[in-house]
Design a protein around this motif. Sequence first.
Motif, PDB file in Angstrom:
ATOM      1  N   ALA A  91       0.847  -1.193   0.000  1.00  0.00           N
ATOM      2  CA  ALA A  91       0.000   0.000   0.000  1.00  0.00           C
ATOM      3  C   ALA A  91       0.879   1.239   0.000  1.00  0.00           C
ATOM      4  CB  ALA A  91      -0.923  -0.007   1.214  1.00  0.00           C
ATOM      5  N   LEU A  92       0.751   2.052  -1.036  1.00  0.00           N
ATOM      6  CA  LEU A  92       1.601   3.231  -1.202  1.00  0.00           C
ATOM      7  C   LEU A  92       0.868   4.496  -0.770  1.00  0.00           C
ATOM      8  CD1 LEU A  92       2.906   2.482  -4.814  1.00  0.00           C
ATOM      9  CD2 LEU A  92       4.015   1.870  -2.667  1.00  0.00           C
ATOM     10  N   PRO A  93       1.521   5.372  -0.024  1.00  0.00           N
ATOM     11  CA  PRO A  93       0.933   6.692   0.220  1.00  0.00           C
ATOM     12  C   PRO A  93       0.621   7.376  -1.111  1.00  0.00           C
ATOM     13  CG  PRO A  93       2.838   6.346   1.631  1.00  0.00           C
ATOM     14  CD  PRO A  93       2.820   5.210   0.650  1.00  0.00           C
ATOM     15  N   SER A  94      -0.467   8.110  -1.165  1.00  0.00           N
ATOM     16  CA  SER A  94      -0.910   8.687  -2.435  1.00  0.00           C
ATOM     17  C   SER A  94       0.120   9.622  -3.038  1.00  0.00           C
ATOM     18  CB  SER A  94      -2.241   9.422  -2.243  1.00  0.00           C
ATOM     19  OG  SER A  94      -2.089  10.466  -1.283  1.00  0.00           O
ATOM     20  N   GLU A  95       0.936  10.263  -2.187  1.00  0.00           N
ATOM     21  CA  GLU A  95       1.931  11.213  -2.703  1.00  0.00           C
ATOM     22  C   GLU A  95       3.237  10.535  -3.076  1.00  0.00           C
ATOM     23  OE1 GLU A  95       2.140  11.162   1.830  1.00  0.00           O
ATOM     24  OE2 GLU A  95       0.598  11.178   0.263  1.00  0.00           O
ATOM     25  N   SER A  96       3.343   9.217  -2.833  1.00  0.00           N
ATOM     26  CA  SER A  96       4.585   8.496  -3.142  1.00  0.00           C
ATOM     27  C   SER A  96       4.739   8.319  -4.647  1.00  0.00           C
ATOM     28  CB  SER A  96       4.581   7.123  -2.458  1.00  0.00           C
ATOM     29  OG  SER A  96       5.727   6.380  -2.815  1.00  0.00           O
ATOM     30  N   LYS A  97       5.911   8.645  -5.166  1.00  0.00           N
ATOM     31  CA  LYS A  97       6.175   8.513  -6.600  1.00  0.00           C
ATOM     32  C   LYS A  97       6.923   7.234  -6.931  1.00  0.00           C
ATOM     33  CE  LYS A  97       4.129  12.333  -7.519  1.00  0.00           C
ATOM     34  NZ  LYS A  97       2.779  12.282  -8.110  1.00  0.00           N
ATOM     35  N   LEU A  98       7.728   6.735  -5.997  1.00  0.00           N
ATOM     36  CA  LEU A  98       8.528   5.543  -6.268  1.00  0.00           C
ATOM     37  C   LEU A  98       8.995   4.949  -4.954  1.00  0.00           C
ATOM     38  CD1 LEU A  98      10.089   3.669  -8.245  1.00  0.00           C
ATOM     39  CD2 LEU A  98      11.947   5.330  -8.171  1.00  0.00           C
ATOM     40  N   ILE A  99       8.847   3.659  -4.799  1.00  0.00           N
ATOM     41  CA  ILE A  99       9.323   3.003  -3.594  1.00  0.00           C
ATOM     42  C   ILE A  99      10.858   3.071  -3.550  1.00  0.00           C
ATOM     43  CG2 ILE A  99       9.530   0.696  -4.621  1.00  0.00           C
ATOM     44  CD1 ILE A  99       8.427  -0.413  -1.966  1.00  0.00           C
ATOM     45  N   ASP A 100      11.406   3.264  -2.369  1.00  0.00           N
ATOM     46  CA  ASP A 100      12.852   3.366  -2.215  1.00  0.00           C
ATOM     47  C   ASP A 100      13.339   2.157  -1.422  1.00  0.00           C
ATOM     48  OD1 ASP A 100      15.474   4.039  -1.960  1.00  0.00           O
ATOM     49  OD2 ASP A 100      15.153   5.907  -0.849  1.00  0.00           O
ATOM     50  N   LEU A 101      13.734   1.103  -2.123  1.00  0.00           N
ATOM     51  CA  LEU A 101      14.194  -0.113  -1.471  1.00  0.00           C
ATOM     52  C   LEU A 101      15.659  -0.035  -1.077  1.00  0.00           C
ATOM     53  CD1 LEU A 101      12.369  -2.790  -3.675  1.00  0.00           C
ATOM     54  CD2 LEU A 101      11.732  -1.961  -1.398  1.00  0.00           C
ATOM     55  N   ASP A 102      16.309   1.078  -1.407  1.00  0.00           N
ATOM     56  CA  ASP A 102      17.685   1.290  -0.967  1.00  0.00           C
ATOM     57  C   ASP A 102      17.735   2.031   0.370  1.00  0.00           C
ATOM     58  OD1 ASP A 102      18.862   0.067  -3.219  1.00  0.00           O
ATOM     59  OD2 ASP A 102      18.524   1.883  -4.398  1.00  0.00           O
ATOM     60  N   ALA A 103      16.610   2.597   0.764  1.00  0.00           N
ATOM     61  CA  ALA A 103      16.518   3.239   2.077  1.00  0.00           C
ATOM     62  C   ALA A 103      16.381   2.156   3.147  1.00  0.00           C
ATOM     63  CB  ALA A 103      15.324   4.187   2.105  1.00  0.00           C
ATOM     64  N   PRO A 104      16.533   2.508   4.423  1.00  0.00           N
ATOM     65  CA  PRO A 104      16.340   1.512   5.479  1.00  0.00           C
ATOM     66  C   PRO A 104      14.953   0.866   5.407  1.00  0.00           C
ATOM     67  CG  PRO A 104      17.372   3.482   6.367  1.00  0.00           C
ATOM     68  CD  PRO A 104      16.973   3.809   4.963  1.00  0.00           C
ATOM     69  N   ILE A 105      14.883  -0.382   5.808  1.00  0.00           N
ATOM     70  CA  ILE A 105      13.625  -1.118   5.865  1.00  0.00           C
ATOM     71  C   ILE A 105      13.253  -1.298   7.331  1.00  0.00           C
ATOM     72  CG2 ILE A 105      12.413  -3.239   5.265  1.00  0.00           C
ATOM     73  CD1 ILE A 105      13.318  -1.619   2.839  1.00  0.00           C
ATOM     74  N   MET A 106      12.005  -1.026   7.660  1.00  0.00           N
ATOM     75  CA  MET A 106      11.545  -1.173   9.040  1.00  0.00           C
ATOM     76  C   MET A 106      10.538  -2.312   9.116  1.00  0.00           C
ATOM     77  SD  MET A 106       9.731   1.684  11.456  1.00  0.00           S
ATOM     78  CE  MET A 106       8.456   1.244  12.624  1.00  0.00           C
ATOM     79  N   ILE A 107      10.771  -3.242  10.040  1.00  0.00           N
ATOM     80  CA  ILE A 107       9.861  -4.357  10.272  1.00  0.00           C
ATOM     81  C   ILE A 107       9.212  -4.176  11.631  1.00  0.00           C
ATOM     82  CG2 ILE A 107       9.646  -6.858  10.532  1.00  0.00           C
ATOM     83  CD1 ILE A 107      12.124  -7.147   8.758  1.00  0.00           C
ATOM     84  N   ALA A 108       7.890  -4.039  11.658  1.00  0.00           N
ATOM     85  CA  ALA A 108       7.159  -3.926  12.916  1.00  0.00           C
ATOM     86  C   ALA A 108       6.905  -5.338  13.440  1.00  0.00           C
ATOM     87  CB  ALA A 108       5.844  -3.179  12.695  1.00  0.00           C
ATOM     88  N   TRP A 109       7.510  -5.671  14.569  1.00  0.00           N
ATOM     89  CA  TRP A 109       7.452  -7.047  15.064  1.00  0.00           C
ATOM     90  C   TRP A 109       6.713  -7.121  16.401  1.00  0.00           C
ATOM     91  CZ3 TRP A 109       8.025 -11.538  12.937  1.00  0.00           C
ATOM     92  CH2 TRP A 109       8.099 -12.682  13.755  1.00  0.00           C
ATOM     93  N   ASN A 110       5.727  -8.016  16.469  1.00  0.00           N
ATOM     94  CA  ASN A 110       5.019  -8.241  17.728  1.00  0.00           C
ATOM     95  C   ASN A 110       4.904  -9.727  18.065  1.00  0.00           C
ATOM     96  OD1 ASN A 110       3.141  -9.149  15.904  1.00  0.00           O
ATOM     97  ND2 ASN A 110       1.529  -7.710  16.473  1.00  0.00           N
ATOM     98  N   GLY A 111       5.617 -10.582  17.331  1.00  0.00           N
ATOM     99  CA  GLY A 111       5.624 -12.001  17.637  1.00  0.00           C
ATOM    100  C   GLY A 111       4.422 -12.775  17.135  1.00  0.00           C
ATOM    101  N   SER A 112       3.539 -12.138  16.386  1.00  0.00           N
ATOM    102  CA  SER A 112       2.318 -12.809  15.927  1.00  0.00           C
ATOM    103  C   SER A 112       2.556 -13.580  14.631  1.00  0.00           C
ATOM    104  CB  SER A 112       1.220 -11.775  15.681  1.00  0.00           C
ATOM    105  OG  SER A 112       1.561 -10.949  14.570  1.00  0.00           O
ATOM    106  N   PRO A 113       1.697 -14.567  14.319  1.00  0.00           N
ATOM    107  CA  PRO A 113       1.798 -15.252  13.023  1.00  0.00           C
ATOM    108  C   PRO A 113       1.638 -14.297  11.852  1.00  0.00           C
ATOM    109  CG  PRO A 113       0.406 -16.491  14.539  1.00  0.00           C
ATOM    110  CD  PRO A 113       0.678 -15.176  15.199  1.00  0.00           C
ATOM    111  N   GLN A 114       0.826 -13.247  12.025  1.00  0.00           N
ATOM    112  CA  GLN A 114       0.653 -12.275  10.951  1.00  0.00           C
ATOM    113  C   GLN A 114       1.959 -11.512  10.687  1.00  0.00           C
ATOM    114  OE1 GLN A 114      -1.376 -12.697  13.502  1.00  0.00           O
ATOM    115  NE2 GLN A 114      -3.475 -12.938  12.748  1.00  0.00           N
TER     116      GLN A 114
END
Length: 286
Positions: free
Chosen positions: A155-178
Amino acid sequence: MKPWIFQLICLPHRRNPMRNILIHADQTSAMTGRTETALEIGRRCGSHLHFLISSPYQHFIASDPFGGIYLAREQLAMAQMRDAELEKSLSAQLSLNEVPWDISIAEGMALSSLSQYASLSDLVIVSLGGRDQRGRAEWTLAADLTMTVPVPVLALPSESKLIDLDAPIMIAWNGSPQAAKALRSAVPLIRHSQKVVMVQIGSDDQGIAAEDALKYLSRHDIHAELRQIDASDDKAADLLTKAAQEIKPGLIVMGVFGRSMLRETLFGGVTRTLLEESPAPLLLAH
């Protein structure tokens, strides 16, 4: 005769699971970001891009109090013309790139059409929509789609023009199967990232340990750092949003809960806050 000597050799797993990408195509300004992001992922993952134009032609069927049914033929013809123009302009743009692609026009609402085509896709790309007067994003399609399809949703923010996969990646972790499913789904996108940060709010005593998630990533040659944030009086959503502001990620990976029909109730807390205020594209999995 010399005996045969058998040796089992484990070769690196090179199959990329994101070979089929489905993209929601429309005439909004956010379409540019979806197209450029799909092309970028397509180049990195060797993907085939499938752009889907959803045309809810049932909107042009009206009824009267006496049971009569009418077809607004002129409006329907104009809608079909707009779809054809979008297909033509999109084809011209995509033909300038080396990534393989095709375009389909499906009758029906975007959610139902995308859900059907997602059955044979590895990733679906949509936008979060515009923002209301308080600056919060409209996220209904992305949220409902995540609850409906068995594949990750980008899901991209509407103002986003291009995903930046060279920038840091953040993983939100809570230990769930999801969260674990979202992490597994993200591997093809983040395997070449220079920095991956796993953010955990509080403890994971009731779920999958963050250390185990880090080991999983390391076996894919992804060496992430763990940032543990003590739970406080602040809401977990606020703490995670603050972490995102500090990390400045090009992508946030997270699992989501709930069912589509209970979206308004169950998409609370962290999920709803990031859907409304995310500073970066979200990779969502249910």
